[in-house]
Design a protein around this motif. Sequence first.
Motif, PDB file in Angstrom:
ATOM      1  N   GLN A 298       0.810  -1.220   0.000  1.00 15.77           N
ATOM      2  CA  GLN A 298       0.000   0.000   0.000  1.00 15.77           C
ATOM      3  C   GLN A 298       0.837   1.261   0.000  1.00 15.77           C
ATOM      4  N   TRP A 299       1.881   1.301   0.805  1.00 19.98           N
ATOM      5  CA  TRP A 299       2.665   2.524   0.958  1.00 19.98           C
ATOM      6  C   TRP A 299       3.540   2.784  -0.261  1.00 19.98           C
ATOM      7  N   TYR A 300       3.972   1.706  -0.938  1.00 20.28           N
ATOM      8  CA  TYR A 300       4.739   1.884  -2.172  1.00 20.28           C
ATOM      9  C   TYR A 300       3.836   2.436  -3.269  1.00 20.28           C
ATOM     10  N   ILE A 301       2.606   1.958  -3.321  1.00 25.88           N
ATOM     11  CA  ILE A 301       1.660   2.443  -4.332  1.00 25.88           C
ATOM     12  C   ILE A 301       1.370   3.924  -4.106  1.00 25.88           C
ATOM     13  N   GLU A 302       1.152   4.303  -2.844  1.00 27.83           N
ATOM     14  CA  GLU A 302       0.897   5.714  -2.547  1.00 27.83           C
ATOM     15  C   GLU A 302       2.104   6.578  -2.905  1.00 27.83           C
ATOM     16  N   ALA A 303       3.307   6.057  -2.648  1.00 29.45           N
ATOM     17  CA  ALA A 303       4.515   6.828  -2.966  1.00 29.45           C
ATOM     18  C   ALA A 303       4.660   7.023  -4.473  1.00 29.45           C
ATOM     19  N   VAL A 304       4.400   5.951  -5.237  1.00 25.52           N
ATOM     20  CA  VAL A 304       4.529   6.022  -6.698  1.00 25.52           C
ATOM     21  C   VAL A 304       3.478   6.959  -7.286  1.00 25.52           C
TER      22      VAL A 304
ATOM     23  N   ARG B  28      13.104  15.775   1.400  1.00 30.49           N
ATOM     24  CA  ARG B  28      11.657  15.515   1.479  1.00 30.49           C
ATOM     25  C   ARG B  28      11.349  14.629   2.689  1.00 30.49           C
ATOM     26  N   ILE B  29      12.168  13.612   2.920  1.00 32.76           N
ATOM     27  CA  ILE B  29      11.980  12.756   4.103  1.00 32.76           C
ATOM     28  C   ILE B  29      12.118  13.593   5.364  1.00 32.76           C
ATOM     29  N   PHE B  30      13.153  14.419   5.402  1.00 32.29           N
ATOM     30  CA  PHE B  30      13.389  15.282   6.564  1.00 32.29           C
ATOM     31  C   PHE B  30      12.195  16.200   6.815  1.00 32.29           C
ATOM     32  N   SER B  31      11.670  16.797   5.755  1.00 36.68           N
ATOM     33  CA  SER B  31      10.532  17.716   5.898  1.00 36.68           C
ATOM     34  C   SER B  31       9.285  16.985   6.382  1.00 36.68           C
ATOM     35  N   GLN B  32       9.031  15.798   5.814  1.00 36.23           N
ATOM     36  CA  GLN B  32       7.859  15.028   6.219  1.00 36.23           C
ATOM     37  C   GLN B  32       7.950  14.584   7.670  1.00 36.23           C
ATOM     38  N   MET B  33       9.176  14.287   8.131  1.00 34.03           N
ATOM     39  CA  MET B  33       9.362  13.838   9.507  1.00 34.03           C
ATOM     40  C   MET B  33       9.057  14.940  10.514  1.00 34.03           C
ATOM     41  N   GLN B  34       9.067  16.198  10.072  1.00 36.76           N
ATOM     42  CA  GLN B  34       8.715  17.291  10.969  1.00 36.76           C
ATOM     43  C   GLN B  34       7.261  17.178  11.426  1.00 36.76           C
ATOM     44  N   PHE B  35       6.440  16.486  10.627  1.00 33.64           N
ATOM     45  CA  PHE B  35       5.026  16.318  10.956  1.00 33.64           C
ATOM     46  C   PHE B  35       4.726  14.917  11.492  1.00 33.64           C
ATOM     47  N   GLY B  36       5.785  14.134  11.727  1.00 31.48           N
ATOM     48  CA  GLY B  36       5.605  12.795  12.269  1.00 31.48           C
ATOM     49  C   GLY B  36       5.959  11.721  11.251  1.00 31.48           C
ATOM     50  N   ALA B  37       6.360  10.548  11.764  1.00 26.24           N
ATOM     51  CA  ALA B  37       6.756   9.436  10.894  1.00 26.24           C
ATOM     52  C   ALA B  37       5.521   8.727  10.341  1.00 26.24           C
ATOM     53  N   THR B  38       5.632   8.282   9.091  1.00 21.78           N
ATOM     54  CA  THR B  38       4.557   7.517   8.460  1.00 21.78           C
ATOM     55  C   THR B  38       5.160   6.343   7.695  1.00 21.78           C
ATOM     56  N   PRO B  39       4.370   5.280   7.430  1.00 22.17           N
ATOM     57  CA  PRO B  39       4.901   4.148   6.650  1.00 22.17           C
ATOM     58  C   PRO B  39       5.328   4.526   5.237  1.00 22.17           C
ATOM     59  N   ILE B  40       4.769   5.620   4.693  1.00 27.61           N
ATOM     60  CA  ILE B  40       5.188   6.053   3.348  1.00 27.61           C
ATOM     61  C   ILE B  40       6.675   6.414   3.370  1.00 27.61           C
ATOM     62  N   ILE B  41       7.110   7.071   4.433  1.00 29.47           N
ATOM     63  CA  ILE B  41       8.527   7.402   4.561  1.00 29.47           C
ATOM     64  C   ILE B  41       9.361   6.122   4.599  1.00 29.47           C
ATOM     65  N   ALA B  42       8.842   5.094   5.280  1.00 30.61           N
ATOM     66  CA  ALA B  42       9.550   3.808   5.322  1.00 30.61           C
ATOM     67  C   ALA B  42       9.661   3.203   3.923  1.00 30.61           C
ATOM     68  N   ALA B  43       8.594   3.345   3.125  1.00 30.08           N
ATOM     69  CA  ALA B  43       8.633   2.822   1.748  1.00 30.08           C
ATOM     70  C   ALA B  43       9.682   3.560   0.923  1.00 30.08           C
ATOM     71  N   ILE B  44       9.725   4.890   1.055  1.00 38.45           N
ATOM     72  CA  ILE B  44      10.730   5.683   0.337  1.00 38.45           C
ATOM     73  C   ILE B  44      12.128   5.300   0.813  1.00 38.45           C
TER      74      ILE B  44
ATOM     75  N   THR C 122      13.068   2.456   2.007  1.00 39.01           N
ATOM     76  CA  THR C 122      13.388   1.115   1.480  1.00 39.01           C
ATOM     77  C   THR C 122      13.813   1.193   0.023  1.00 39.01           C
ATOM     78  N   ILE C 123      13.181   2.068  -0.748  1.00 41.50           N
ATOM     79  CA  ILE C 123      13.601   2.262  -2.144  1.00 41.50           C
ATOM     80  C   ILE C 123      15.034   2.781  -2.179  1.00 41.50           C
ATOM     81  N   ASN C 124      15.355   3.715  -1.295  1.00 46.64           N
ATOM     82  CA  ASN C 124      16.734   4.223  -1.211  1.00 46.64           C
ATOM     83  C   ASN C 124      17.702   3.105  -0.843  1.00 46.64           C
ATOM     84  N   ILE C 125      17.296   2.264   0.096  1.00 46.85           N
ATOM     85  CA  ILE C 125      18.142   1.131   0.504  1.00 46.85           C
ATOM     86  C   ILE C 125      18.366   0.196  -0.672  1.00 46.85           C
ATOM     87  N   LEU C 126      17.310  -0.064  -1.450  1.00 44.78           N
ATOM     88  CA  LEU C 126      17.429  -0.950  -2.616  1.00 44.78           C
ATOM     89  C   LEU C 126      18.390  -0.369  -3.647  1.00 44.78           C
ATOM     90  N   ILE C 127      18.296   0.932  -3.899  1.00 42.45           N
ATOM     91  CA  ILE C 127      19.219   1.585  -4.834  1.00 42.45           C
ATOM     92  C   ILE C 127      20.660   1.425  -4.349  1.00 42.45           C
TER      93      ILE C 127
END
Length: 602
Positions: A386-392, A558-574, A576-581
Amino acid sequence: MKTWLNPLFEPLHERLLSFVQEHKDSKWAPIFIMSPYLLYMGVFFAIPVVYMFAVSFFTNVATGTMEATLTLENYVEVFTTSLYVDTLLLTVEISLISTLIAILVSYPIAYFIVFSSWKYSKVLILAAVAPMLVGNVVRAFGWYALLDTSGLVNQIISVFGIEYTLLNTKPGLIIAIASVLMPFAVLILLSNLFSIDQDLLQAGQSLGGNPLQTFWYVTFPLSMPGIVGATLISFVLTMGTFSTAVFIGMPQVPMIGPLIYQAAAAGLNWPLGAAMSFVLLAVALALITIYGRVMEVGSSRQGVQYSLVSDESAEIGRERAFSFAGLLEKLPFDKRVVGTQTLGALLLRVGLVAAFVFLLIPVIFAVLISFSQGLYVIPPETPTLQWYIEAVNSGRWISSFVVSFQYSIIATLISLTLSFSAAYTIGRYDFPMKQAINSATFLPLIIPQLILGIALLIFLNQFGLVGNILGLSIAIAVYATPFATQSMLIAMENFDEHLEEAAQMLGADEIQTFLRVTVPCLLPGIMSAGILAFIISYSNLQIAVFMQGPGIVPVPVRIFSQMQFGATPIIAAIATINILITLIAIMVVERLFGAAEALGYA
């Protein structure tokens, strides 16, 4: 040998060949070849740092504007504001403790990799380095999710009736920072331990020393330069901690890095931000100097301990120095506990596993969250995409990925050009101040990235290069180039110059030899340097956060900015994509060079 040339290029080839043959042995040849590197780092590293020092004496007029005056009011404000002074002292305290923990936990990893007979031990180098390449912001997110009120750590300790949240506490921040420092400490310790002469260890054992005695009296003293180096680098990096300090510590446990960011980037008070940066740098360098002096005096005392005394006193001194050997001999580390495995070997392996868990758990946790139904549903009840789909499907995240790839590719090309000119010159020529220039290639890594980011922001803003791809590329390349340069220097050290001599004996001229022999032989090193520069550029936050602009927001920012409003699974999906790269890039390096070879350890 000229048949491969197109007739249109033959006149150009002849003129270039004549120039090379005339000047290749000139005393100016090293400067000419290295000129791209020297000019770039002079303009975009040395000048911005000097300019920022000048700005620290300017007067702030309004947001983003300043008056070129000579005043100490910015430094007075730093030293008379209790918030800044208390935060600076707290930063030093946290840096010292985090550095100590990082060294203690990293040493078993480096020791096992170097001295273990396990045939896959060198692969552990990749496991130790990978978190560094993933980027601090991803690991900070992982630690945030681990240490939060509903995180895994709280879930575990609550089983024992303990109610304590580590997030936004000093212990939690120290734990997270120590984990972030470990890859740097491991790399420096590996460099030292790999250089130890194995014959010295065998000599210690042949003189009757058991493994523990050999370690304490031979290996450990010989590894002290590595420990000192790892301590210095780790301490400097910790003093400039940014993303980890923001996510795990702020606002309850402030560090000086986020306050500098608030003054310079958020508040646009560049003179104050510059003054705070130089105070931070001065304190770090002062403590490093004191530490180095203490270690030097301790080493000198140990070295002259026997040289300035009588034979009888020297004998007594030796007895005192080795008085601990009896206790080490009595410890049961040679006792077999599992099959042929001794207690010492078992403890080392347990320590190794614990160290790797501490190093990798934030990255692993981020990956697990990306497939779960919520931030704290671990393990996932039913894996979901779900979170990867929302990110894409998110235009903002896609835009950030495009921006990150654009400036990372440009910064990589710049870094490769500069690092090749520097490494080729240093590896091929002998010239005055060669060692000093070689050491200077590390300077952008020694200065905290936060300070470098502010320096580039203040300087490049004068030319309209803030908030666009070109400015981002120029700034990030300053930090990525030292990594690429070290990789290229390794390739140059392993290059056999006899291959060039053989090609010229067979009739090839200097240009043909360079293009057909030198470059192909160095190609694996060039590709490894390029991949490393790309990963470093792509995952950078501390510089990118200052160079961003409207519509130009890199993924880490973008991750840093989003974290200012709290952690979400979408950030985890992003994340993970960075980790895969990063993993794909690391696998390419492993296939090209091998883990140890790529880092110069084989």
